[in-house]
Motif scaffolding. Structure first.
Motif, short mmCIF file in Angstrom:
data_model
loop_
_atom_site.label_atom_id
_atom_site.label_comp_id
_atom_site.label_asym_id
_atom_site.label_seq_id
_atom_site.Cartn_x
_atom_site.Cartn_y
_atom_site.Cartn_z
N LEU A 484 5.92 -49.61 7.36
CA LEU A 484 5.68 -49.52 8.80
C LEU A 484 7.04 -49.68 9.46
O LEU A 484 7.58 -50.79 9.50
CB LEU A 484 4.70 -50.61 9.23
N CYS A 508 -4.13 -52.93 16.18
CA CYS A 508 -4.22 -52.85 14.71
C CYS A 508 -5.47 -53.58 14.22
O CYS A 508 -5.65 -54.75 14.52
CB CYS A 508 -2.97 -53.47 14.07
N VAL A 512 -1.96 -56.70 11.19
CA VAL A 512 -0.65 -56.49 10.57
C VAL A 512 0.47 -56.99 11.50
O VAL A 512 1.43 -57.60 11.04
CB VAL A 512 -0.46 -54.99 10.25
N TYR A 513 0.31 -56.76 12.82
CA TYR A 513 1.38 -57.12 13.76
C TYR A 513 1.03 -58.43 14.45
O TYR A 513 -0.02 -58.55 15.06
CB TYR A 513 1.55 -56.02 14.82
N CYS A 529 -2.23 -53.78 5.59
CA CYS A 529 -2.46 -52.45 6.18
C CYS A 529 -3.56 -51.68 5.43
O CYS A 529 -3.52 -51.55 4.21
CB CYS A 529 -1.15 -51.66 6.17
N VAL A 530 -4.52 -51.15 6.21
CA VAL A 530 -5.60 -50.36 5.61
C VAL A 530 -5.37 -48.85 5.82
O VAL A 530 -6.29 -48.06 5.64
CB VAL A 530 -6.99 -50.80 6.12
N CYS A 532 -4.98 -46.98 8.48
CA CYS A 532 -5.83 -46.28 9.46
C CYS A 532 -5.03 -45.35 10.36
O CYS A 532 -5.56 -44.42 10.92
CB CYS A 532 -6.61 -47.29 10.30
N LYS A 533 -3.73 -45.63 10.55
CA LYS A 533 -2.77 -44.83 11.34
C LYS A 533 -2.85 -45.09 12.85
O LYS A 533 -2.17 -44.39 13.63
CB LYS A 533 -2.91 -43.32 11.09
N CYS A 535 -1.51 -47.40 14.65
CA CYS A 535 -0.20 -47.77 15.22
C CYS A 535 0.71 -46.56 15.35
O CYS A 535 1.44 -46.43 16.35
CB CYS A 535 0.47 -48.86 14.38
N TRP A 546 4.45 -44.74 10.46
CA TRP A 546 3.78 -45.09 9.20
C TRP A 546 4.30 -44.14 8.12
O TRP A 546 4.22 -42.92 8.28
CB TRP A 546 2.27 -44.94 9.36
FE1 SF4 Z 1 -2.55 -51.62 11.25
FE2 SF4 Z 1 -3.64 -49.25 10.81
FE3 SF4 Z 1 -1.04 -49.41 11.44
FE4 SF4 Z 1 -1.87 -50.21 9.05
S1 SF4 Z 1 -1.93 -48.12 9.84
S2 SF4 Z 1 -0.50 -51.30 10.42
S3 SF4 Z 1 -3.90 -51.05 9.53
S4 SF4 Z 1 -2.77 -49.99 12.74
#
Ligand code: SF4
Length: 560
Positions: A484, A508, A512-513, A529-530, A532-533, A535, A546
């Motif tokens: 990230l 998020c 994570v943050y 982090c899962v 999900c995208k 962020c 990401w």
């Molecule tokens: Fe959080 Fe999703 Fe970004 Fe990973 S991708 S840091 S889970 S918001």
């Protein structure tokens, strides 16, 4: 399949080169449908010496795949007319369906039969687990001779020197420490060379994002708009399990206000289990938008809390969905590549369905690839038939029918609802011939305007993010470079804190943050982090990027 040669790059890293005919990045329904159908077409043409390679970042296939999911069988029935006889994993045929508008006080209005909005009627569809579907499709692909490498994240697209022709991909190095040094376990990524590369990375893939920036595939299109979906699987009481088995309930309104886009689902996936989830549009203006927090509030509504009473959650996950529709779809092909599935926006946001469209995109892409290989022309012109057959397909007709849906709904439930009603009687046109779109990261308002109330985690149904992350199985190698990337940390502290209140700590869904009280910098718990995208999409300065972590890192979804 064996690498044929080793090349030395500018940094002195030796990379194996793996030549294949077709490289598919991502083993989801679109990528696997493409692999299966292409293999079949090549065999039928007596051209079965070709190599089709599928690369996936998950340690085990299906671990990074998540959906509600109710499937329209049109796509799978086209791929395999005997899909049921082959043992396709169905959890239940849909036995009943309705929509329910939840009110803040605890009540609701049930919309059933003719009152249920037509896109939410699901008779003839099937409740499935996308994890299981992907595993099953991967088995079919391997039986057909397709090579599948799990645990191989792809770091970069490779281009021909001084042109925009895609010539393959490079998989990510592994065994690199946080400080960038090589560990004893260092393994350089491979250079995969392919006549055609299929981008089937799912939503907001890191390769596709860069490809879209470099090439003109989005020229004249609306920007893609996304939603974040949160999902849990619950073991429920036998009474609720029996009551809901095979049934499909969608809800709207609470906990969102009438200006926000989103909704939820409850699917009876077994006699003792429910799939529940909540999706919220990322064009929401509130800087404290917290998709997981909204999901918790929704679970606390008496209509939902009753179903969960006495049960326990067993799985958790989150994922973004591309909601923009027809006008947000990229051109589907270019020199040496095609785009399929979520990567190419194949989702019908109105009906909450994309599996059938993804499979169809894989089938159409496979037909174009087979043709281009036979002609020895994998240029943009050689792959043009993918776009042409899509334009003539039922998939395009479906996407076109809902072409203005999501953009109209961005006006709020009342104005959007009126426009959508007009769309239903004007073949999808609505009040405006083509509604413009916007980037989600441009819609956030200053934090001083936030109206989000805090979430109360007050019972067993209302787990906090960390408890849910545990249920997702998310884990990453700790000693590796961050996946990230915060491009300019000074923006976070000098501007974002004042203007938007560091929204990453809210949006998020995996904690994570973190911005601990009085802290001058963000703490990034990358291991949670899962993938999900959210962020990457929602950061108001586009300051978060990401990128793929080391192979095998991420959630371990089971039955999702
Ligand atoms: Fe959080 Fe999703 Fe970004 Fe990973 S991708 S840091 S889970 S918001």
């Amino acid at each position: 399949m064996k690498p044929t040669k080793v090349s030395l790059n500018a940094q002195g890293v030796e990379r194996e080169e793996l030549p294949v005919d077709v490289c598919i990045v991502g083993a989801g329904t679109a990528g696997l449908a493409c692999a299966i159908h292409l293999s079949k077409l090549l065999k039928e043409a007596g051209d079965d010496e070709r190599t089709i390679l599928v690369l996936d970042k998950a340690e085990e296939l299906g671990h990074h795949t998540l959906s509600g999911a109710v499937m329209d069988p049109k796509g799978i029935a086209e791929l395999f007319p005997d899909w049921k006889e082959r043992g396709f994993p169905i959890l239940s045929e849909v036995k009943d369906d309705w929509a329910e508008m939840l009110r803040p006080g605890g009540g609701s209005t049930k919309l059933k039969g003719v009152l249920c909005p037509p896109p939410l009627r699901n008779h003839g569809n099937y409740i499935v687990s996308l994890n299981e579907v992907v595993k099953w499709m991967a088995g079919q692909a391997e039986e057909a001779g397709v090579e599948i490498y799990a645990g191989f994240p792809v770091a970069e697209t490779r281009f021909e020197d001084r042109t925009d022709k895609v010539i393959g991909v490079q998989t990510r190095d592994s065994g690199i420490a946080k400080d960038g040094s090589q560990k004893a376990t260092f393994e350089p990524g491979m250079d995969v060379t392919a006549d055609v590369t299929v981008f089937a990375e799912g939503v907001r893939g890191n390769l596709a994002k860069n490809l879209f920036r470099r090439l003109d595939v989005m020229d004249g299109k609306n920007p893609q708009t996304y939603g974040t979906g949160i999902k849990e699987i619950w073991e429920v009481s036998p009474e609720v399990g029996k009551e809901m088995h095979g049934k499909v309930m969608h809800t709207g309104a609470y906990p969102l206000d009438m200006k926000s886009y989103g909704g939820s689902w409850v699917y009876g996936i077994a006699e003792d289990k429910l799939s529940i989830g909540f999706v919220v549009g990322l064009d929401h203006p509130d800087a404290k938008l917290d998709p997981h927090g909204l999901f918790v509030k929704w679970k606390q509504h008496p209509k939902i809390a009753r179903l969960l009473e006495g049960g326990k959650p067993i799985n958790y996950g989150a994922k973004c969905v591309p909601e923009g529709g027809f006008y947000s779809q990229p051109r589907l092909h270019g020199d040496g590549f095609v785009l399929v599935g979520d990567t190419a926006g194949f989702l019908n946001a109105a009906t909450l369905k994309g599996i059938h469209l993804s499979i169809k995109s894989g089938i159409l892409a496979a037909e174009a690839i087979a043709k281009s290989l036979k002609a020895g022309d994998t240029s943009k012109a050689g792959l043009e038939s993918y776009q042409e057959t899509y334009e003539a397909s039922w998939a395009r007709a479906e996407m076109f029918k809902y072409r203005n849906y999501r953009q109209a709904m961005a006006k709020g439930m009342v104005k959007g609802g009126i426009d959508f009603a007009v769309q239903m009687i004007t073949g999808g046109r609505g009040l405006v011939a083509r509604r413009p779109g916007h980037n989600d990261h441009e819609t956030m308002e200053p934090v001083s305007k936030s109206k989000m109330s805090p979430v109360k985690y007050d019972d067993r149904a209302s787990m906090d993010k960390l408890t849910d992350v545990y249920l997702s199985g998310a884990i990453h190698e700790e000693d590796q470079p961050a996946h990230l990337l915060v491009n300019d940390p000074s923006i976070c502290t000098d501007r974002c804190t004042k203007e938007f209140g560091n929204p990453c700590q809210h949006f998020c869904p995996a904690a994570v943050y973190e911005w601990p009280e009085g802290s001058a910098a963000v703490t990034i718990n990358a291991s949670n982090c899962v993938h999900c995208k959210t962020c990457d999409i929602m950061d108001p300065y586009e300051n978060i990027e990401w990128v793929v972590p080391e192979g095998g890192g991420g959630p371990k979804y089971l039955g999702m």
